[in-house]
Motif scaffolding. Structure first.
Motif, mmCIF file in Angstrom:
data_model
loop_
_atom_site.group_PDB
_atom_site.id
_atom_site.type_symbol
_atom_site.label_atom_id
_atom_site.label_comp_id
_atom_site.label_asym_id
_atom_site.label_seq_id
_atom_site.Cartn_x
_atom_site.Cartn_y
_atom_site.Cartn_z
ATOM 1 N N THR A 268 0.845 -1.193 0.000
ATOM 2 C CA THR A 268 0.000 0.000 0.000
ATOM 3 C C THR A 268 0.880 1.242 0.000
ATOM 4 O O THR A 268 2.075 1.175 0.318
ATOM 5 C CB THR A 268 -0.903 0.044 1.251
ATOM 6 O OG1 THR A 268 -0.080 0.170 2.409
ATOM 7 C CG2 THR A 268 -1.783 -1.189 1.348
ATOM 8 N N TRP A 269 0.282 2.377 -0.317
ATOM 9 C CA TRP A 269 1.002 3.654 -0.298
ATOM 10 C C TRP A 269 1.572 3.918 1.094
ATOM 11 O O TRP A 269 2.730 4.269 1.241
ATOM 12 C CB TRP A 269 0.043 4.765 -0.733
ATOM 13 C CG TRP A 269 0.613 6.130 -0.630
ATOM 14 C CD1 TRP A 269 0.372 7.039 0.350
ATOM 15 C CD2 TRP A 269 1.536 6.750 -1.519
ATOM 16 N NE1 TRP A 269 1.081 8.190 0.120
ATOM 17 C CE2 TRP A 269 1.808 8.041 -1.029
ATOM 18 C CE3 TRP A 269 2.173 6.343 -2.685
ATOM 19 C CZ2 TRP A 269 2.674 8.924 -1.659
ATOM 20 C CZ3 TRP A 269 3.038 7.224 -3.315
ATOM 21 C CH2 TRP A 269 3.281 8.489 -2.792
ATOM 22 N N SER A 270 0.732 3.728 2.110
ATOM 23 C CA SER A 270 1.182 3.970 3.485
ATOM 24 C C SER A 270 2.356 3.076 3.853
ATOM 25 O O SER A 270 3.318 3.517 4.486
ATOM 26 C CB SER A 270 0.037 3.733 4.476
ATOM 27 O OG SER A 270 -1.013 4.624 4.211
ATOM 28 N N LYS A 271 2.285 1.826 3.463
ATOM 29 C CA LYS A 271 3.362 0.891 3.785
ATOM 30 C C LYS A 271 4.657 1.278 3.056
ATOM 31 O O LYS A 271 5.741 1.203 3.634
ATOM 32 C CB LYS A 271 2.931 -0.535 3.432
ATOM 33 C CG LYS A 271 3.869 -1.598 3.919
ATOM 34 C CD LYS A 271 3.846 -1.727 5.417
ATOM 35 C CE LYS A 271 4.719 -2.881 5.841
ATOM 36 N NZ LYS A 271 5.092 -2.814 7.232
ATOM 37 N N LEU A 272 4.535 1.711 1.789
ATOM 38 C CA LEU A 272 5.727 2.168 1.069
ATOM 39 C C LEU A 272 6.374 3.345 1.789
ATOM 40 O O LEU A 272 7.597 3.431 1.884
ATOM 41 C CB LEU A 272 5.373 2.574 -0.362
ATOM 42 C CG LEU A 272 5.315 1.462 -1.395
ATOM 43 C CD1 LEU A 272 4.844 2.011 -2.740
ATOM 44 C CD2 LEU A 272 6.641 0.754 -1.556
ATOM 45 N N ALA B 207 9.563 7.844 0.792
ATOM 46 C CA ALA B 207 9.696 9.303 0.775
ATOM 47 C C ALA B 207 11.165 9.728 0.755
ATOM 48 O O ALA B 207 11.526 10.685 0.067
ATOM 49 C CB ALA B 207 8.969 9.922 1.969
ATOM 50 N N GLU B 208 12.014 9.007 1.482
ATOM 51 C CA GLU B 208 13.439 9.320 1.494
ATOM 52 C C GLU B 208 14.078 9.075 0.125
ATOM 53 O O GLU B 208 15.025 9.746 -0.262
ATOM 54 C CB GLU B 208 14.167 8.519 2.572
ATOM 55 C CG GLU B 208 13.843 8.933 3.996
ATOM 56 C CD GLU B 208 12.496 8.400 4.504
ATOM 57 O OE1 GLU B 208 11.932 7.454 3.906
ATOM 58 O OE2 GLU B 208 12.008 8.955 5.503
ATOM 59 N N MET B 209 13.545 8.103 -0.605
ATOM 60 C CA MET B 209 14.077 7.794 -1.935
ATOM 61 C C MET B 209 13.601 8.809 -2.976
ATOM 62 O O MET B 209 14.221 8.961 -4.024
ATOM 63 C CB MET B 209 13.679 6.373 -2.344
ATOM 64 C CG MET B 209 14.362 5.302 -1.497
ATOM 65 S SD MET B 209 13.717 3.632 -1.797
ATOM 66 C CE MET B 209 14.168 3.365 -3.492
ATOM 67 N N PHE B 210 12.490 9.512 -2.700
ATOM 68 C CA PHE B 210 11.968 10.500 -3.641
ATOM 69 C C PHE B 210 13.016 11.534 -4.020
ATOM 70 O O PHE B 210 13.127 11.920 -5.186
ATOM 71 C CB PHE B 210 10.764 11.242 -3.046
ATOM 72 C CG PHE B 210 9.450 10.535 -3.165
ATOM 73 C CD1 PHE B 210 9.251 9.485 -4.031
ATOM 74 C CD2 PHE B 210 8.389 10.956 -2.390
ATOM 75 C CE1 PHE B 210 8.029 8.848 -4.135
ATOM 76 C CE2 PHE B 210 7.149 10.328 -2.483
ATOM 77 C CZ PHE B 210 6.979 9.274 -3.359
#
Length: 168
Positions: free
Chosen positions: A22-26, A32-35
């Motif tokens: 899920t988005w939350s799990k990702l 977010a750090e990889m963004f």
């Protein structure tokens, strides 16, 4: 003689796991750090990175977002992909899976890692959609990878920045 292949010594783990998530799990896994790294590598500087987290969650709650993670055997997130699931406006009987974003850390872009990740995603999406559409950035052209997986070019997109609205 060494017991491991020297050509793969730079990659911490070659045992990769592919999971639907899920988005939350990702986000919990570190997406977010990889963004930032992803943004620096591909963005042309036209816009500031500002993902709309609430809209992603809303799309997911409607069943319109499918998320996938690429993990090492130690469960470290090293890649992700998100697809928007929808009926196409022109072909209303067809369900499309449009790639929103995909990323694999550079040190994991060797061998078959990315190929197998996309192949896994294709298999999962084939259960719920009729056509998968991906975008390929000109700055890091991965078209050859998708062509090897049976994708065919069918449209070329062009972009032009005409205004930078900062109030929405």
């Amino acid at each position: 003689f060494p017991s491991h292949d020297i050509r793969t010594a730079q990659i911490p783990s070659l045992i990769m796991k592919h999971i639907e998530t899920t988005w939350s799990k990702l986000l919990e896994m570190g997406m977010a750090e990889m963004f930032d790294a992803h943004y620096r590598e591909l963005n042309d500087g036209s816009f500031e990175l500002a993902p709309d987290y609430q809209r992603y969650l809303a799309l997911e709650s409607l069943g319109m977002l499918k998320c996938y993670a690429l993990l090492t055997d130690e469960d470290e997130l090293v890649g992700y992909a998100n697809y928007l699931i929808h009926n196409n406006l022109h072909y209303s009987k067809a369900i499309y899976a449009n790639e929103d974003i995909y990323y694999v850390k550079p040190e994991y872009r060797k061998g078959w890692i990315g190929y197998n990740f996309i192949k896994y995603i294709d298999n999962q999406l084939s259960k719920i959609s009729d056509k998968i559409v991906v975008g390929v950035k000109t700055k890091l052209d991965t078209g050859v990878l998708f062509e090897r997986l049976g994708y065919k070019p069918f449209e070329t997109l062009y972009a032009k920045v005409i205004n930078k609205h900062t109030d929405f």
